[in-house]
Design an enzyme around this catalytic site. Structure first.
Site, PDB file in Angstrom:
ATOM      1  N   LYS A   1      21.009  41.159  40.852  1.00  0.00           N
ATOM      2  CA  LYS A   1      22.113  40.210  41.024  1.00  0.00           C
ATOM      3  C   LYS A   1      22.487  40.169  42.497  1.00  0.00           C
ATOM      4  CE  LYS A   1      26.798  39.251  39.268  1.00  0.00           C
ATOM      5  NZ  LYS A   1      27.878  39.668  38.340  1.00  0.00           N
TER       6      LYS A   1
ATOM      7  N   SER B   1      29.669  36.265  34.934  1.00  0.00           N
ATOM      8  CA  SER B   1      29.167  35.798  36.213  1.00  0.00           C
ATOM      9  C   SER B   1      27.695  36.130  36.442  1.00  0.00           C
ATOM     10  CB  SER B   1      30.000  36.426  37.345  1.00  0.00           C
ATOM     11  OG  SER B   1      29.811  37.828  37.373  1.00  0.00           O
TER      12      SER B   1
ATOM     13  N   SER C   1      31.092  40.153  32.463  1.00  0.00           N
ATOM     14  CA  SER C   1      30.009  39.440  33.143  1.00  0.00           C
ATOM     15  C   SER C   1      28.589  39.935  32.903  1.00  0.00           C
ATOM     16  CB  SER C   1      30.256  39.441  34.646  1.00  0.00           C
ATOM     17  OG  SER C   1      31.171  38.445  34.954  1.00  0.00           O
TER      18      SER C   1
HETATM   19  N1  GLN Z   1      34.932  35.910  33.524  1.00  0.00           N
HETATM   20  C1  GLN Z   1      35.763  36.952  34.058  1.00  0.00           C
HETATM   21  C2  GLN Z   1      36.343  36.473  35.348  1.00  0.00           C
HETATM   22  O1  GLN Z   1      36.159  35.370  35.663  1.00  0.00           O
HETATM   23  C3  GLN Z   1      34.963  38.206  34.246  1.00  0.00           C
HETATM   24  C4  GLN Z   1      34.022  38.141  35.374  1.00  0.00           C
HETATM   25  C5  GLN Z   1      33.262  39.419  35.594  1.00  0.00           C
HETATM   26  O2  GLN Z   1      33.127  40.235  34.687  1.00  0.00           O
HETATM   27  N2  GLN Z   1      32.789  39.592  36.810  1.00  0.00           N
HETATM   28  O3  GLN Z   1      36.994  37.169  36.055  1.00  0.00           O
END
Ligand code: GLN
Length: 483
Positions: A76, A151, A175
């Site tokens: 990532k 994400s 995410s």
């Molecule tokens: N969707 C959540 C956010 O927007 C979690 C994102 C994540 O786990 N990095 O913060």
């Protein structure tokens, strides 16, 4: 070759049925052929990959290769990678070439794995659909009209489409698990502190955790074994030995107590989703598990608490992007204040700005007690709920996401609806416990994930349950058409 598991690839490499250079080239070819449709990579690093593959082949020749040596993976783009652009999905870091390696990169490099490139992601990991990326949305390989989740959507899409055997992800509020669910793969968020955060660009430091995104639990066990462990450079990493996650994969599930939180399996869960998950849970019962209801009474507060704590931490973490030290700098600043304002104003996307503004507000004098402190107090209640539940059951099963993948653009105008995508995943990060998502069926040809949550450091148990489930089911073996 691209449908093989890590164990099969390792065997093929060690038996000299294929070289690492050939295997790497095979995946690089797949990326060139398919990634235009998916946009799952921000950067592909063919030269670095082939160089690592040649080194791996030498180790395989000389008998110094480990289990993962020579196997390609995708990282990532939140993990700092020496000499490689590390953008975190943001215009702010579009020109940032990292001067050092994240611990995760260092460890997987040292194991002899071959990095194919860096995967697309929501900007600074803020999002649930990959649509906040400066590099454009990622498409879901199961349906190009659908989001891959976020994400870590690039990693999920790349693994699902077999553009990489495995990938890394990070999970602050879901995410790893939510994109794993939406793309039909397996992903585990380890216990907070299990995997080093050094060199993993910080979003919300008390919640962020890196972990594997793979096609099955066995691969996740191999990858996590390599990623986990104490790191002197991360003061929140935990100094406890890493168990052999592979050794316990086949343990019996006889008598395993699985809790179903009544708050999650309520009438609010859509009926197709509920049915799909019930069928999956029945499969676990056939393996000897005993199911009982548990309660997590404060779970309805997880989203509001998270959207105070995570923005508060991000507003502080992202203050380092000031146009002076890292990344983007505006043209011709008038003075220092103009430099800060315009660099940040032009470098960050709107979701990131929204979070910074919410966080700064919540931390400001006069509001700190009302919002931030209150959120921390409720966070404690949420952890206590899990602690109590784990006195009665060994693991908790839950949906990963309220629905299968939604369509691109469907939720972009309504942040609150988007935030609700993580309603079943966020409490886990607030409590710091581990959880995984595994493929458990399909609704309208879009994958559904079943989430398994465990007590602190129970990764081995979660992987064991998922592995036994995957020996009885074939959801994880399905491949998206056209890839
Ligand atoms: N969707 C959540 C956010 O927007 C979690 C994102 C994540 O786990 N990095 O913060």
């Amino acid at each position: 070759m691209h449908n093989k598991t890590l164990a099969q690839l390792s065997h093929a490499l060690h038996a000299k049925e294929i070289s690492s250079v050939e295997l790497t080239q095979h995946f690089l070819n797949r990326i060139s052929r398919f990634d235009e449709q998916l946009n799952s990579f921000i950067t592909v690093t063919p030269e670095r990959a082939l160089e690592q593959a040649r080194a791996a082949d030498q180790r395989l020749q000389s008998g110094t290769a480990g289990f993962l040596t020579g196997i390609p993976l995708a990282q990532k783009d939140i993990f700092c990678t020496l000499g490689v652009k590390t953008s975190c999905g943001s215009k702010m870091l579009d020109n940032f070439i990292s001067p050092y390696n994240a611990t995760t990169v260092e460890k997987l490099d040292a194991a002899g794995m071959v990095m194919l490139g860096k995967t697309n992601m929501d900007e600074f990991a803020m999002g649930s659909s990959n649509e906040t990326s400066f590099y454009g949305a990622v498409k879901n390989p199961w349906d190009l009209k659908a989001v891959p989740g976020g994400s870590s959507g690039g990693s999920a899409a790349a693994v699902a489409a077999r553009l990489a055997p495995v990938a890394t992800g990070t999970d602050t509020g879901g995410s790893i698990r939510q994109p794993a669910a939406l793309c039909g793969i397996t992903g585990i968020k380890p216990t907070y502190g299990r995997v080093s955060r050094y060199g993993m660009i910080a979003f919300a430091s008390s919640l962020d955790q890196g972990g594997p995104m793979t096609r099955n639990a066995e691969d996740a066990a191999y990858l996590l074994k390599e990623m986990a462990g104490f790191d002197l450079r991360d003061s929140t990493s935990v100094d406890s030995p890493v168990p052999d996650y592979v050794a316990s994969l086949n343990d019996s599930l006889e008598g395993l107590r699985i809790g179903l939180p009544k708050e999650f399996f309520s009438k609010d869960l859509n009926s197709e989703m509920a049915q799909t998950l019930e069928t999956a849970i029945k499969e676990l019962e056939k393996l000897g598990a005993i199911v009982k209801e548990v309660s997590l009474p404060n779970s309805h507060l997880a989203i509001p608490v998270y959207y105070v704590v995570a923005p508060a931490e991000c507003s502080s973490n992202l203050s380092r992007f000031d146009g002076v030290r890292f990344g983007y700098r505006c043209e011709n600043p008038k003075d220092l204040s103009d430099l800060y304002k315009r660099s940040r104003g032009e470098g960050f996307g709107s979701e990131v700005k929204r979070r910074i503004m919410i966080g700064t507000y919540a931390l400001s004098a006069g509001y700190y007690d009302a919002y931030y402190l209150k959120a921390q107090q409720i966070r404690r209640l949420i952890s206590e709920d899990y602690k109590k539940a784990f006195e009665e059951v060994d693991i908790i099963a839950a949906p990963t996401s309220p629905t299968p993948a939604f369509n691109l653009g469907e939720k972009t105008d309504d942040p609150v609806t988007m935030y609700l995508s993580d309603i079943y995943t966020i409490a886990v990060n607030l409590a710091g416990i581990p959880a995984l998502s595994m493929p458990a069926g399909f609704i309208n040809q879009r994958p559904v994930g079943l989430q398994l949550m465990g007590n602190y450091f129970s990764e081995a148990k979660l992987l064991n349950v998922a592995h036994r489930f995957q020996k009885e089911t074939d959801w994880h073996l399905q491949t998206p058409n056209g890839f």
